[in-house]
Design a protein around this motif. Structure first.
Motif, mmCIF file in Angstrom:
data_model
loop_
_atom_site.group_PDB
_atom_site.id
_atom_site.type_symbol
_atom_site.label_atom_id
_atom_site.label_comp_id
_atom_site.label_asym_id
_atom_site.label_seq_id
_atom_site.Cartn_x
_atom_site.Cartn_y
_atom_site.Cartn_z
ATOM 1 N N LEU A 80 12.953 47.398 32.025
ATOM 2 C CA LEU A 80 13.766 46.522 31.790
ATOM 3 C C LEU A 80 15.193 46.147 32.223
ATOM 4 N N MET A 81 15.259 45.130 32.658
ATOM 5 C CA MET A 81 16.757 45.297 33.776
ATOM 6 C C MET A 81 17.874 44.361 32.366
ATOM 7 N N ILE A 82 18.672 45.401 32.089
ATOM 8 C CA ILE A 82 19.622 45.350 31.233
ATOM 9 C C ILE A 82 21.100 44.934 31.220
ATOM 10 N N LYS A 83 21.679 44.627 30.669
ATOM 11 C CA LYS A 83 23.259 44.244 30.991
ATOM 12 C C LYS A 83 24.026 44.894 29.868
ATOM 13 N N ILE A 84 24.895 45.542 30.090
ATOM 14 C CA ILE A 84 25.554 46.399 29.321
ATOM 15 C C ILE A 84 27.102 45.331 29.557
ATOM 16 N N HIS A 103 31.607 45.543 24.354
ATOM 17 C CA HIS A 103 31.803 45.735 23.386
ATOM 18 C C HIS A 103 30.865 45.628 22.386
ATOM 19 N N GLY A 104 29.566 46.322 23.621
ATOM 20 C CA GLY A 104 28.296 45.460 22.911
ATOM 21 C C GLY A 104 27.320 46.558 22.117
ATOM 22 N N LEU A 105 27.177 47.165 20.570
ATOM 23 C CA LEU A 105 26.666 47.870 20.019
ATOM 24 C C LEU A 105 25.454 48.356 20.867
ATOM 25 N N PHE A 106 24.345 47.695 20.753
ATOM 26 C CA PHE A 106 23.156 48.412 21.140
ATOM 27 C C PHE A 106 23.161 48.592 23.135
ATOM 28 N N THR A 107 23.812 47.639 23.842
ATOM 29 C CA THR A 107 23.642 47.845 25.137
ATOM 30 C C THR A 107 24.527 49.241 25.612
ATOM 31 N N GLN A 108 25.185 49.358 24.618
ATOM 32 C CA GLN A 108 26.819 50.702 25.132
ATOM 33 C C GLN A 108 25.335 52.154 24.775
ATOM 34 N N PHE A 130 17.321 35.432 33.728
ATOM 35 C CA PHE A 130 16.395 35.845 35.202
ATOM 36 C C PHE A 130 15.106 37.051 34.187
ATOM 37 N N THR A 131 15.259 37.865 33.686
ATOM 38 C CA THR A 131 14.151 38.696 32.981
ATOM 39 C C THR A 131 12.808 37.592 32.255
ATOM 40 N N PRO A 132 13.009 37.299 32.286
ATOM 41 C CA PRO A 132 11.173 36.323 31.918
ATOM 42 C C PRO A 132 10.865 35.765 33.166
ATOM 43 N N VAL A 160 17.609 47.080 15.797
ATOM 44 C CA VAL A 160 16.159 46.410 17.042
ATOM 45 C C VAL A 160 17.280 44.536 17.587
ATOM 46 N N LYS A 161 16.689 45.144 18.799
ATOM 47 C CA LYS A 161 16.808 44.369 19.901
ATOM 48 C C LYS A 161 15.830 44.211 21.134
ATOM 49 N N PRO A 162 15.513 42.656 20.973
ATOM 50 C CA PRO A 162 15.191 42.119 22.018
ATOM 51 C C PRO A 162 15.566 41.769 23.228
ATOM 52 N N TYR A 163 14.043 42.690 24.852
ATOM 53 C CA TYR A 163 14.068 42.764 25.642
ATOM 54 C C TYR A 163 12.514 42.914 26.566
ATOM 55 N N THR A 164 13.319 41.713 27.530
ATOM 56 C CA THR A 164 12.115 41.359 28.288
ATOM 57 C C THR A 164 11.529 42.085 29.573
ATOM 58 N N PRO A 165 10.928 42.976 29.821
ATOM 59 C CA PRO A 165 10.530 43.681 30.780
ATOM 60 C C PRO A 165 9.644 42.902 32.537
HETATM 61 P P1 FAD Z 1 26.286 42.919 20.464
HETATM 62 O O1 FAD Z 1 27.280 44.149 19.800
HETATM 63 O O2 FAD Z 1 25.607 41.950 19.919
HETATM 64 O O3 FAD Z 1 27.768 41.868 20.703
HETATM 65 C C1 FAD Z 1 29.175 42.785 21.633
HETATM 66 C C2 FAD Z 1 29.235 41.149 22.693
HETATM 67 O O4 FAD Z 1 28.534 41.625 23.642
HETATM 68 C C3 FAD Z 1 29.447 40.137 21.833
HETATM 69 O O5 FAD Z 1 30.657 39.988 21.014
HETATM 70 C C4 FAD Z 1 29.308 39.148 23.507
HETATM 71 O O6 FAD Z 1 30.798 39.595 24.214
HETATM 72 C C5 FAD Z 1 28.580 40.145 24.322
HETATM 73 N N1 FAD Z 1 27.343 39.592 24.149
HETATM 74 C C6 FAD Z 1 26.310 40.040 23.093
HETATM 75 N N2 FAD Z 1 25.287 39.562 23.518
HETATM 76 C C7 FAD Z 1 25.186 38.710 24.117
HETATM 77 C C8 FAD Z 1 24.493 37.139 24.461
HETATM 78 N N3 FAD Z 1 23.241 37.569 23.580
HETATM 79 N N4 FAD Z 1 24.944 36.551 24.852
HETATM 80 C C9 FAD Z 1 26.132 36.687 25.758
HETATM 81 N N5 FAD Z 1 27.184 37.612 26.020
HETATM 82 C C10 FAD Z 1 26.622 38.620 24.479
HETATM 83 N N6 FAD Z 1 19.300 41.226 27.776
HETATM 84 C C11 FAD Z 1 19.132 41.986 28.731
HETATM 85 O O7 FAD Z 1 20.333 42.029 29.475
HETATM 86 N N7 FAD Z 1 18.191 42.014 29.378
HETATM 87 C C12 FAD Z 1 16.743 41.161 28.528
HETATM 88 O O8 FAD Z 1 15.470 41.771 29.938
HETATM 89 C C13 FAD Z 1 17.216 41.063 27.268
HETATM 90 N N8 FAD Z 1 15.924 40.064 27.241
HETATM 91 C C14 FAD Z 1 16.144 39.483 25.810
HETATM 92 C C15 FAD Z 1 15.201 38.804 25.706
HETATM 93 C C16 FAD Z 1 15.620 37.653 23.981
HETATM 94 C C17 FAD Z 1 14.104 37.625 23.378
HETATM 95 C C18 FAD Z 1 16.772 37.318 23.243
HETATM 96 C C19 FAD Z 1 16.955 37.147 22.329
HETATM 97 C C20 FAD Z 1 17.452 38.635 24.035
HETATM 98 C C21 FAD Z 1 17.678 38.879 25.355
HETATM 99 N N9 FAD Z 1 18.694 39.852 25.952
HETATM 100 C C22 FAD Z 1 18.345 40.336 27.106
HETATM 101 C C23 FAD Z 1 20.188 39.659 25.000
HETATM 102 C C24 FAD Z 1 19.771 41.506 24.103
HETATM 103 O O9 FAD Z 1 18.394 41.230 23.273
HETATM 104 C C25 FAD Z 1 20.867 41.939 23.035
HETATM 105 O O10 FAD Z 1 21.605 40.498 23.249
HETATM 106 C C26 FAD Z 1 22.330 41.958 24.078
HETATM 107 O O11 FAD Z 1 21.599 43.440 24.816
HETATM 108 C C27 FAD Z 1 23.886 42.642 23.652
HETATM 109 O O12 FAD Z 1 23.106 43.152 22.859
HETATM 110 P P2 FAD Z 1 24.542 44.553 22.193
HETATM 111 O O13 FAD Z 1 24.106 44.833 20.742
HETATM 112 O O14 FAD Z 1 24.856 44.928 22.851
HETATM 113 O O15 FAD Z 1 25.704 43.337 21.968
#
Ligand code: FAD
Ligand code: NAP
Length: 513
Positions: free
Chosen positions: A342-346, A349-354, A394-396, A315-320
């Motif tokens: 939702l504007m999401i940065k991929i 190596h991100g688990l969720f965004t990948q 920037f999202t909020p 589970v991960k948070p994102y801001t509409p």
């Molecule tokens: P992970 O698997 O957790 O991390 C893998 C790698 O990605 C890390 O080693 C690092 O290099 C990089 N990385 C991961 N997370 C971050 C981070 N938070 N900051 C910098 N580098 C990071 N994201 C959005 O794109 N859009 C949103 O609208 C948004 N809203 C959010 C709202 C809240 C309240 C919070 C707390 C976070 C928000 N995020 C948002 C961040 C989002 O929740 C995840 O942390 C992000 O998408 C990374 O998840 P992941 O599983 O892909 O990365």
């Protein structure tokens, strides 16, 4: 967040939990744990923590914990539920830690209920006053009056009740919240497959109507709100024009009025309808809410997305945000009530965004109810609004900008300072520049931390000097609100600089986890 050692990412953890290794040291046996026993396991190399009555051996998880070992050790050998709820209530620990489960806490004798517990029980319909879910009308409430009076003494102003009635074709559920200024964002309804869930948010509490309906209804749900008196109507269309003898069978949370924090996250499946590239690594995801759902995410709040990744729920948070045609900002925001953007940065190596990036159009993803502690009234009463954003922080700001420029009449200035690494990372740059040209109340400045040689704009990282230069009030004593969001250290440092510059806690809102 702390930097994790190589090989200690969430994916690595998931792999370890699937490896068949005995992570509890109990060879799969589940035991009953006394408080005394729990307290003995309070060292890093032998650390048990209780969450909501279940005890976990978190020693194998220590090095994988994004918040660090010290954070986890704060709950060592104790009941860590409150600590857990404060920091990351949304993390699905049941799924993440299922291989670390040691067992349940041994049941203690129940003490006499305290007043507020009594109240919860009463609302939960556990006490004898409970009414069966038969057709009820105002007169049916009378036997409950004495208990309502009692509750009123305990909790003045927060007495909520519901009622229902029917016509040949409709079922109307009426909830009397007794809360003035009730609005559509405070009412979340889900009606699917004969299951109805209607949640009303009242400050930090929530009231829930949750029933298995007696008969089928169509997917169209209407919500009417009488704002002044706080009356909410949920209107369902019967599939067959038959007379209902009862509304249905109550579900677990039915007719309860409890703290929001104690209510589990509720998810519904939303369909991915489009995915648009915003920058080289950021995409705009458009999700379609199910037909029977009524949900508007308030300005400044986020939702949680849930995906099953390698068999574990993550589970991960994102801001509409708003769709960018709405960045026109001449009309009040067009919440069509059907889509969530939702504007999401991929992250590479991100688990969720990948996993998100691999979703195809037409796939489904679970989306939670909105959460967050931002109050729109903060914006309504300020004259100068300063927005400090770092990357996707920037999202909020998107909804905030829209709200501030379209719905607040006393607004004098809205200034956005947008920190990014490079020019290519700037989200919606054109739209923001256009807006600044069109609306003289709005100003935007881009600051780059890793600019190319060609960049002629500001450069650097967030600092006192950059902030004091940019944040000029429109009047000497104007009412100011500063909102800041970005990478956690960016936000923490920014808040410190603002305080050093003399801004008070009330003038600053930091968006954090
Ligand atoms: P992970 O698997 O957790 O991390 C893998 C790698 O990605 C890390 O080693 C690092 O290099 C990089 N990385 C991961 N997370 C971050 C981070 N938070 N900051 C910098 N580098 C990071 N994201 C959005 O794109 N859009 C949103 O609208 C948004 N809203 C959010 C709202 C809240 C309240 C919070 C707390 C976070 C928000 N995020 C948002 C961040 C989002 O929740 C995840 O942390 C992000 O998408 C990374 O998840 P992941 O599983 O892909 O990365
Ligand atoms: P990023 O591109 O890595 O960074 C954006 C800018 O912030 C860059 O200029 C970066 O500079 C700077 N920065 C990073 N760390 C800094 C520090 N310690 N001090 C000063 N400046 C710093 O950002 P991102 O990858 O988009 O990440 C955005 C973050 O916002 C994520 O952490 C996300 O969780 C968070 N977020 C939170 C919410 C919320 O509501 N709480 C909402 C959305 C996003 P350098 O890297 O060059 O130093």
């Amino acid at each position: 967040q702390v930097p994790l050692k190589p090989g200690r990412s969430l994916m690595d953890w998931i792999r370890l939990t699937k490896s068949g290794k005995d992570l509890t040291g109990l060879k799969g046996r589940l035991i009953e744990v006394t408080e005394d026993e729990l307290s003995k396991h309070n060292k890093k190399e032998d650390c048990w923590i209780c969450i909501r009555g279940f005890v976990y051996n978190v020693t194998p998880y220590m090095e994988y914990h994004p918040g660090g070992e010290d954070e986890l050790m704060r709950a060592a050998g104790t009941d860590g539920t409150d600590l857990f709820d404060q920091v990351h209530r949304w993390v699905n620990y049941e799924s993440m830690l299922k291989e670390c489960l040691v067992g349940r806490m041994a049941v203690k004798p129940i003490a006499a209920p305290k007043a507020n517990i009594l109240m919860t029980l009463l609302f939960a319909g556990v006490l004898p006053e409970k009414k069966v879910l038969a057709t009820s009308s105002a007169k049916d409430l009378s036997p409950r009056l004495s208990s309502f009076f009692f509750l009123f003494l305990l909790y003045p102003g927060f007495i909520t009740s519901y009622d229902w009635f029917q016509t040949d074709s409709l079922i109307t559920i009426v909830i009397y919240t007794k809360q003035k200024d009730m609005d559509a964002e405070l009412v979340i309804v889900d009606c699917q497959d004969k299951q109805l869930r209607g949640e009303i948010i009242m400050d930090d509490h929530s009231y829930l109507v949750e029933v298995d309906l007696d008969h089928a209804v169509s997917e169209d749900v209407a919500v009417n709100i009488a704002e002044k008196v706080g009356k909410v109507e949920i209107i369902l269309s019967k599939k067959d024009n038959i007379h209902w003898k009862m509304l249905g069978q109550p579900r677990e949370g039915h007719n309860t009025f409890i703290k929001r924090i104690d209510r589990g996250l509720f998810f519904r499946k939303c369909k991915l309808v489009s995915k648009t590239q915003v920058t080289h690594d950021t995409k705009l995801f458009c999700l379609l809410l199910p037909k029977g759902t009524h949900l508007c995410v308030p300005t400044g709040q986020h939702v949680y997305l849930k995906q099953v990744i390698a068999g574990t729920e993550v589970v991960k948070p994102y801001t509409p945000v708003l769709p960018f045609s709405s960045l026109d900002f001449e009309e009040p925001p067009c919440h069509d009530g059907v889509h969530i953007y939702l504007m999401i940065k991929i992250y590479s190596h991100g688990l969720f965004t990948q996993a998100l990036d691999h979703l195809q159009i037409g796939d489904y993803i679970s989306v939670s109810n909105p959460e967050g502690n931002f109050k729109k009234s903060q914006v309504q009463t300020s004259e100068d609004l300063f927005l400090l954003a770092g990357g996707t922080g920037f999202t909020p700001m998107v909804k905030l900008l829209n709200f501030a420029l379209t719905e607040v009449s006393c607004r004098r200035t809205v200034k956005l300072m947008f920190f990014n690494k490079t020019e290519d990372d700037i989200l919606w740059r054109n739209q923001l520049e256009q807006l600044a040209l069109k609306d003289e109340r709005f100003e935007v400045q881009f600051i780059l931390s890793q600019p190319s040689k060609e960049w002629v704009g500001k450069q650097g990282k967030i600092s006192s000097s950059l902030l004091s230069e940019f944040m000029k009030r429109s009047r000497r004593d104007s009412k100011v609100l500063i909102c800041i969001c970005g990478p956690a250290p960016f936000t923490e440092q920014g808040v410190q600089y603002l305080k050093d510059l003399g801004y008070s806690q009330e003038e600053i809102h930091a968006f954090t986890a």
